[in-house]
Design a protein around this motif. Sequence first.
Motif, short mmCIF file in Angstrom:
data_model
loop_
_atom_site.label_atom_id
_atom_site.label_comp_id
_atom_site.label_asym_id
_atom_site.label_seq_id
_atom_site.Cartn_x
_atom_site.Cartn_y
_atom_site.Cartn_z
N UNK A 13 0.83 -1.21 0.00
CA UNK A 13 0.00 0.00 0.00
C UNK A 13 0.86 1.25 0.00
N UNK A 14 1.95 1.21 -0.80
CA UNK A 14 2.70 2.42 -1.09
C UNK A 14 2.09 3.10 -2.30
N UNK A 15 2.77 4.11 -2.84
CA UNK A 15 2.22 4.81 -4.01
C UNK A 15 1.90 3.89 -5.18
N UNK A 31 -10.18 -4.74 -6.92
CA UNK A 31 -8.89 -5.16 -6.37
C UNK A 31 -8.95 -5.16 -4.85
N UNK A 32 -8.00 -5.85 -4.25
CA UNK A 32 -7.80 -5.84 -2.80
C UNK A 32 -6.31 -5.59 -2.56
N UNK A 33 -6.00 -4.69 -1.63
CA UNK A 33 -4.61 -4.37 -1.31
C UNK A 33 -4.23 -5.03 0.02
N UNK A 34 -3.11 -5.71 0.03
CA UNK A 34 -2.58 -6.36 1.24
C UNK A 34 -1.28 -5.63 1.62
N UNK A 35 -1.23 -5.10 2.84
CA UNK A 35 -0.07 -4.32 3.30
C UNK A 35 0.40 -4.84 4.66
N UNK A 36 1.68 -5.15 4.76
CA UNK A 36 2.15 -5.76 6.01
C UNK A 36 2.40 -4.75 7.13
N UNK A 37 2.45 -3.45 6.80
CA UNK A 37 2.64 -2.43 7.82
C UNK A 37 1.31 -1.84 8.26
N UNK A 38 1.36 -1.06 9.34
CA UNK A 38 0.15 -0.38 9.81
C UNK A 38 -0.14 0.84 8.95
N UNK A 121 -10.83 -2.17 -0.80
CA UNK A 121 -10.36 -2.76 0.46
C UNK A 121 -8.83 -2.68 0.60
N UNK A 122 -8.36 -2.20 1.75
CA UNK A 122 -6.94 -2.23 2.11
C UNK A 122 -6.82 -2.96 3.44
N UNK A 123 -6.08 -4.05 3.45
CA UNK A 123 -5.86 -4.82 4.67
C UNK A 123 -4.49 -4.45 5.23
N UNK A 124 -4.47 -3.59 6.25
CA UNK A 124 -3.21 -3.21 6.89
C UNK A 124 -2.79 -4.29 7.89
#
Length: 392
Positions: A13-15, A31-38, A121-124
Amino acid sequence: MKNTATQVGIIGAGPSGLTLALMLEKKGIKSVIIENRSREYVENRVRAGLLEHNTVAVYDSLGVSERLHKEGLVHHGCYINYNGESQRIDFEKLTQKQVTIYGQQEIVKDLIQACEAREIPILFEADATEITNLEAEKAVIHFTYKEEKQTLSCDFVGGCDGFHGIARKTLPKESYKEYKIEYPFSWLGILAYSKPNYEELIYAYHSEGFALASLRSQKVCRLYLQVANDDLIENWSDEKIWNELEHRLGMELNRGEIFEKSITPMRSFMIDNMQYGRLFLAGDSAHIVPPTGAKGLNLAVADIRNLANGLIAYYQSGNEDGLENYTKKCLSRVWRVQDFSNFMTYLCHKQSEEGSFESQLQKSKFDYLTISEAYQKTIAENYVGLPFEAFE
């Protein structure tokens, strides 16, 4: 185990990842975004701050640039100094274009807000652990979210998870070749609450090392010093940093509170293949450029534009040409940007003793810059960003 599905799974979930999701959403692609950081981490991660006119145009087209235009600082040129001599590169005169100063963390905030508003959706704090089935009809991203193992089934995967992410590690080793340079110097960078007393960026070669005067706003300066790769931040007091910046830049600065300082190694890195099966890499997951040319974020957005166009063509008409030729389209710009970033790095940094053959060649480049408008234009058109169409 929870199993979900979407059309395009995006890791990061960067630029890059956020821009891809918004480009696809504009055309009705899920789409769905998966991000390992908060969320807090990604919204406050300090990175690049200079946007090409191409990048600004992309964000205009996505309707996410209102704050960018309100708070961003438009620059019509920059200065390149050599041991006190100064040459301005006039972007407006030479290219009829400009660049905009606007911090990457601010872009990320704007993009996340837009994704929320458009129900993307963004999953932080979701850690992607494996990508499988890349040669099957549906790829699968395996990840852990809220202490639960989950999977995301998707038609395609956008690997936008940076240099250390899982996407590039998933490519078969035999499918690409690596190219890299580890430069023999690093950047000590600071952010300071200080009103800049310069209007445009200053790149300064000095006999004791490079310095760069940049900014993030009318209240925050971003400044850099060339240091040795084995230097430590503990060796640099705030006063020592300000003294050395003024010495190398040849000017007094408004000394404010330094609220962040770090040392970053300089490197060039890329691979010559950015796709495998249903996986497509973009941005730092595929290439790193030294920050001297201010290209990292802008190159990532160019990748994403190519990927989004390929995916949109596939979903709208079944045409797979854009996806099949994704790497080829991206690499032509990547090599151009690598060359320019490398050129600016070698032009501006001290690499050898004063008076040596290498240093005399370096000064010759600067001397030529002061007399040749054609040389200035070459730098200007690369700095503001070559048109997307030039690589299509």
